[in-house]
Write an enzyme that holds these catalytic residues in place. Sequence first.
Site, PDB file in Angstrom:
ATOM      1  CB  SER A  16      47.743  35.887  42.537  1.00 35.99           C
ATOM      2  OG  SER A  16      48.415  34.792  42.825  1.00 35.99           O
TER       3      SER A  16
ATOM      4  CG  HIS B 262      51.546  36.822  39.315  1.00 44.17           C
ATOM      5  ND1 HIS B 262      50.696  35.844  38.619  1.00 44.17           N
ATOM      6  CD2 HIS B 262      51.319  36.694  40.682  1.00 44.17           C
ATOM      7  CE1 HIS B 262      49.909  35.356  39.870  1.00 44.17           C
ATOM      8  NE2 HIS B 262      50.321  36.015  40.891  1.00 44.17           N
TER       9      HIS B 262
ATOM     10  CG  ASP C 250      51.581  35.076  35.691  1.00 44.64           C
ATOM     11  OD1 ASP C 250      52.596  35.117  36.885  1.00 44.64           O
ATOM     12  OD2 ASP C 250      50.593  34.675  36.107  1.00 44.64           O
TER      13      ASP C 250
END
Length: 222
Positions: free
Chosen positions: A33, A161, A127
């Site tokens: 991320s 994600h 995601d």
Amino acid sequence: MKELHLEYFEEAVNYMLQHTQVKGPGIGLLGISKGGELCVSMASFLKGITATALINGSVANVGSVLRYKDITIPPLGFNTKRIKVNESGIADIVDALNNPLEGPGRQSFIPLEKAECRFLFIVGQDDRNWKSEFFAVEGSKHLQAHGKEKPEVVCYPGAGHYIEPPFFPMCAASMHLLVGKPVVWGGEPKAHCKAQIDAWQQIQAFFHKHLTGKPPGTSSKL
């Protein structure tokens, strides 16, 4: 999180390069991320990095101003009107960020062509935090357009994600500190679980290849 200074991370890189248990001559970076995006920035501006793996990372600076010496990269803009909120109050923010290839967003695109390392992009195709597959594809195009080697891009249908180490439970939704409310992260449990198992192997193989020059399985240590 208003400003991030790469000198802070440069100090860590230099520490690792001088560590007696680090083989060298370069080190590897792994981030997920925002951490993945930071790894791209580190690889683009700092010396001594040989391999960079990012899990659902961005190739544009997001969330805060990035500074390194006399260089400033502004955060990518966003539009809160593009956020969808369901009946439970959980937000879907995947469309909130602006396009880093258009208008002012170009200033936020990280100059990853400056990097002297190999890249691995791990992508969850479900995601919902941001468009990780788009970032990976555009990052790959950008590198090749500047004469760099094509990065490895591994995509996982049905993965969300937070692709974490194997057997971590899938995080479907949680509080997002920058958004200030719970958000959905995406992912279908079975597909996400399989992605975590495979991604862990892909990451290890990538680092073995570029940091030790040996195929995976020849040693228990990187």
